[in-house]
Design an enzyme around this catalytic site. Structure first.
Site, PDB file in Angstrom:
ATOM      1  CE  LYS A   1      14.187 -29.566  -7.047  1.00 23.43           C
ATOM      2  NZ  LYS A   1      14.079 -29.657  -5.562  1.00 23.43           N
TER       3      LYS A   1
ATOM      4  CB  SER B   1      11.149 -27.180  -5.899  1.00 16.43           C
ATOM      5  OG  SER B   1      11.231 -28.416  -5.208  1.00 16.43           O
TER       6      SER B   1
END
Length: 207
Positions: free
Chosen positions: A157, A120
């Site tokens: 993230k 990701s």
């Protein structure tokens, strides 16, 4: 970290250390190198902070997170030039040495190493299997990369602040990883801010 907040307040909930509560003594035999490390990191104040952080954070540290407690220092040559095409003589540019403990670690008691899992964050240069050097003492700023615990799961993230709060942004152009926003009923807790990423660059090391 609770819903709608960007991080814990510095020293929230902690009482100042005073002479009245410093009644216990620790005596330990260490190597000369460990003694120098103890002194270089702040001596008794550093030890008290490490013990306090350990007590406060042990419930939120997953078993797979590896604490960093440097006891040895190894300096390597540092050259002043940037390598482009060709390779000039190292003797021409050698000026000083660099210790990776000093480069990678700002707060040793709060520093952990975690391994990246998944794809990701590949557009941020973070690939599956890379090592992240994470500082738990830092409060995230806008665009920092963070490790966040959401309920019982962990994710890495980019931390994005907005006028309404914040959200977590994946960095993968495939579109397979949507942004993550706090939802009602979820428990969010900041694990730490990613300071560095370490990755292998040889075919044999990368498998």
């Amino acid at each position: 970290m609770t819903k709608g907040r960007g991080g814990k307040r510095d020293n929230a909930g902690r009482k100042p250390l005073g002479d009245k509560i410093l009644a216990a003594t620790i005596i330990a035999r260490v190597t000369p190198g460990q003694k120098e490390t103890f002194k270089a990191n702040g001596g008794g104040q550093w030890l008290r902070l490490a013990l306090t952080n350990l007590k406060e954070n042990q419930r939120s540290i997953p078993s797979w997170a590896q604490a960093v407690m440097p006891v040895h220092h190894a300096s390597v040559p540092l050259f002043e030039y940037s390598v482009q095409a060709g390779f000039p003589s190292p003797a021409e540019s050698y000026k000083e040495t660099l210790d990776f403990n000093d480069l990678l670690i700002e707060n040793a008691p709060a520093t952990f190493v975690l391994r990246v899992s998944g794809q990701s964050m590949i557009d941020a240069g973070m690939c599956d299997g890379d090592l992240m050097v994470v500082d738990r003492s830092r409060t995230p700023k806008n665009n920092d990369i963070v490790v966040m615990q959401i309920d019982n799961d962990y994710t890495v993230k980019r931390f994005i602040k907005t006028s309404d709060g914040f959200y977590l942004k994946a960095e993968n152009a495939s579109g397979l990883y949507p942004d993550i926003y706090p939802k009602e009923g979820e428990q969010w807790m900041l694990f730490g801010v990613v300071n560095y990423v370490i990755k292998p660059m040889t075919a044999t090391r990368m498998g």
